[in-house]
Scaffold this active site. Structure first.
Site, short mmCIF file in Angstrom:
data_model
loop_
_atom_site.label_atom_id
_atom_site.label_comp_id
_atom_site.label_asym_id
_atom_site.label_seq_id
_atom_site.Cartn_x
_atom_site.Cartn_y
_atom_site.Cartn_z
N ALA A 258 0.56 -1.20 -0.21
CA ALA A 258 -0.02 0.47 -0.33
C ALA A 258 0.75 1.19 0.01
O ALA A 258 0.32 2.08 -0.37
CB ALA A 258 -0.87 0.16 1.23
N CYS B 110 3.62 2.37 13.64
CA CYS B 110 4.18 3.16 12.76
C CYS B 110 5.01 4.56 13.35
O CYS B 110 6.55 4.79 12.80
CB CYS B 110 3.39 3.73 11.57
SG CYS B 110 2.93 2.40 10.20
C1 LIG Z 1 -0.54 -0.95 6.33
C2 LIG Z 1 -0.69 0.30 6.09
C3 LIG Z 1 -0.64 0.93 5.10
C4 LIG Z 1 0.97 0.65 4.40
O1 LIG Z 1 0.69 -0.92 3.63
P1 LIG Z 1 2.68 -1.40 3.49
O2 LIG Z 1 1.81 -2.65 2.61
O3 LIG Z 1 2.81 -2.60 4.64
O4 LIG Z 1 2.93 -0.60 2.54
C5 LIG Z 1 -0.73 1.99 4.30
N1 LIG Z 1 -1.84 2.59 4.62
C6 LIG Z 1 -2.12 2.27 5.81
C7 LIG Z 1 -3.70 2.85 5.96
C8 LIG Z 1 -2.36 1.21 6.16
O5 LIG Z 1 -2.82 0.24 7.57
#
Ligand SMILES: *Cc1c(COP(=O)(O)O)cnc(C)c1O
Length: 534
Positions: A76, A328
């Site tokens: 994401a 995070c």
């Molecule tokens: C976990 C998360 C991400 C990051 O996703 P990755 O696949 O770890 O890069 C981004 N946005 C939200 C809302 C998330 O919960």
């Protein structure tokens, strides 16, 4: 034997489903579909290609998209970057204004900040106290030069669900592109881009029992021309995300999407567990639910506790794997910016637990979590005279942590023991000879108070109260233990730097020990003159 903690951090990541792992392992080694899917000259390459196309169909089906609208990425974070940077650059001639919110994931906020440095303007919407962004606020923020709106569907800290349909209607009327970060919603409730008016949607496999390192950006067919690539290479993924396709990752993602789509009853089950958890925790009093009560997904519960310090709270919860504020940003120790945006005081934001449930969560896990949190909150409140000093049986304070030193490893053995046992915690009754000295500020998460009973120039008894981190509490307990029997005349307990050395407190925490020293001096200065023999 060391017990594995109860996992209540599914919003941070999920374990890979065994069926997913099985499918992935079939695409790795020489006897499997390992070949480069771009190698159309041989059968092995074509087999890998067929696997990938099936995975693309499965991923598309999860959100009601066409296979051609799925761009595979590394997760994401990359999907958000591609959507935001790619739209901004492709549409710079139309306008350079973006609207987002203060509660987005860093993977949205950081590319926006980056664009600001490149001369773009970004408006950050503020949510209401329930964590919701009003469509009216979005309407008011849109300008003539707005090209993109990026608002998340489900917030990763509070679980609050946004009204993406309303945002989409506003954007569509004005010809503005809408991106949504759906990392916390994809696979958790039915998503259908045929009904949901979004142009771009980010999601990721590892939040839905797939592997880490693979995600997707949904790109609506009609909006493809308004997105530029941000990386360049072999032209894969319609030129938007070049690079050799990771067959095993994509296949795992596909299986995970199918499992999520075909599973039934999970939201109801999780909602029941979440309600049980909340009813158990709220009984502690001085407990606040973060985010709207109704508009939320069933698997995330964010709770703030009055009268406890956050670091001490999680340190004591070794039998639970959970997050504080934001997973995070918690490494920085700053209170969560999301909870601050909801109007929580920095104290409450800092003393927040995010408990997120998933497929492996059972009733017994919830009960264990309620007991453990209850025990730690009561233990810490008992030494801080706030509004919620819950009464607990003395021995319920001193159990549980011995078997599981995982989290305590970050503390020195001495601090660990003192924090666990808190010898000397308590108060002394107001009798002649009893003096108290305090320092710090509970609103700053650091407040300490010594109680000393002094007779004939000798400290006869000592106790302490405190709100602070494990190091602060340990030093308070240790000093309190040094005091009884000591004569005030010439009394010296050394300096904060020496205490830190003796207990193994890291040097960064020295500032907190200066507050302890102030309180100690204050109590010694207040000793009744008759008993002081300087
Ligand atoms: C976990 C998360 C991400 C990051 O996703 P990755 O696949 O770890 O890069 C981004 N946005 C939200 C809302 C998330 O919960």
């Amino acid at each position: 034997m060391r017990a594995t903690p109860v996992y209540l951090d599914y919003a941070a990541t999920t374990p890979v489903d065994p069926l997913v792992a099985q499918a992935m392992s079939e695409c790795l080694s020489a006897d499997g579909d390992f070949a480069n899917p771009a190698s159309s000259t041989h059968q092995l390459g074509r087999r890998a290609q067929a696997r990938i196309e099936r995975a693309r169909d499965e991923v598309a089906a999860l959100i009601g998209a066409e296979a051609a609208e799925i761009i595979f990425t590394s997760g994401a974070t990359e999907s958000n970057n591609l959507a935001i940077l790619g739209v901004a650059r492709a549409n710079a001639h139309r306008g350079r204004h973006i609207v987002t919110s203060r509660i987005e994931h860093r993977a949205v906020l950081d590319p926006c900040r980056h664009l600001e440095k490149e001369g773009y303007a970004v408006t950050y919407l503020t949510p209401d106290r329930a964590g919701r962004i009003a469509p009216e606020a979005l309407a008011a923020a849109i300008r003539a030069d707005t090209v993109l709106v990026s608002l998340m569907q489900v917030n990763n800290e509070t679980g609050v669900v946004a009204d993406i349909a309303a945002f989409g209607a506003l954007c569509a009327e004005r010809g503005i592109l809408l991106h949504t970060d759906a990392a916390q919603s994809a696979g958790k409730f039915a998503l259908d881009v045929r009904a949901l008016p979004v142009d771009f949607l980010s999601f990721t496999a590892h939040k839905l029992y797939g592997p880490k390192g693979i995600g997707a950006l949904y790109v609506r067919a009609e909006s493809r021309a308004r997105l530029s690539p941000v990386t360049f290479g072999g032209g894969q993924e319609r030129g938007l995300r070049p690079g050799t396709l990771p067959t095993h990752q994509m296949v795992g993602f596909g299986v995970a999407c199918t499992l999520a789509r075909t599973r039934t009853g999970e939201p109801e089950r999780l909602a029941r567990l979440r309600d049980r958890l909340w009813s158990g925790l709220s009984r502690l009093g001085g407990v606040h639910l973060n985010g709207d009560e109704a508009m939320r997904i069933p698997d995330i519960l964010s709770v703030s506790f009055e009268g406890v310090e956050g670091e001490s709270l999680v340190t004591g919860l070794t039998e639970l794997a959970l997050a504080t504020g934001s997973a995070c940003s918690s490494a920085s120790g700053d209170p969560s910016y999301v909870l601050r945006a909801l109007g929580r005081s920095s104290h409450l934001a800092q003393s927040t637990l995010r408990l997120s449930l998933g497929r492996g969560t059972a009733d017994a896990d919830i009960d264990q979590a309620i007991l453990a949190v209850g025990r730690e909150v009561s233990r810490l409140r008992a030494i801080h005279p706030g509004a919620f000093s819950t009464k607990i049986a003395p021995d319920s304070c001193k159990t549980s942590t011995d078997s599981d030193p995982i989290e305590f490893d970050i503390l020195s053995p001495m601090v660990r023991r003192l924090f666990r046992e808190l010898p000397g915690a308590g108060t002394l009754e107001d009798t002649p000879g009893v003096v108290r000295g305090e320092a710090g500020d509970a609103d700053q998460e650091l407040w300490v108070r010594f109680h000393l009973r002094i007779e004939g120039g000798i400290v006869r008894d000592a106790r302490f109260q405190a709100l602070g981190c494990p190091h602060t509490l340990a030093v308070m307990a240790w000093l309190t233990g040094q005091l009884p029997g000591r004569a005030l005349a010439g009394l010296s307990l050394g300096e904060p730097a020496e205490w830190a050395k003796a207990l193994g407190v890291p040097i960064e925490k020295l500032g907190r020990l200066l507050v302890v020293e102030d309180a100690l001096h204050a109590s010694l200065m207040l000793s009744p003159p008759s008993s002081v023999e300087w």
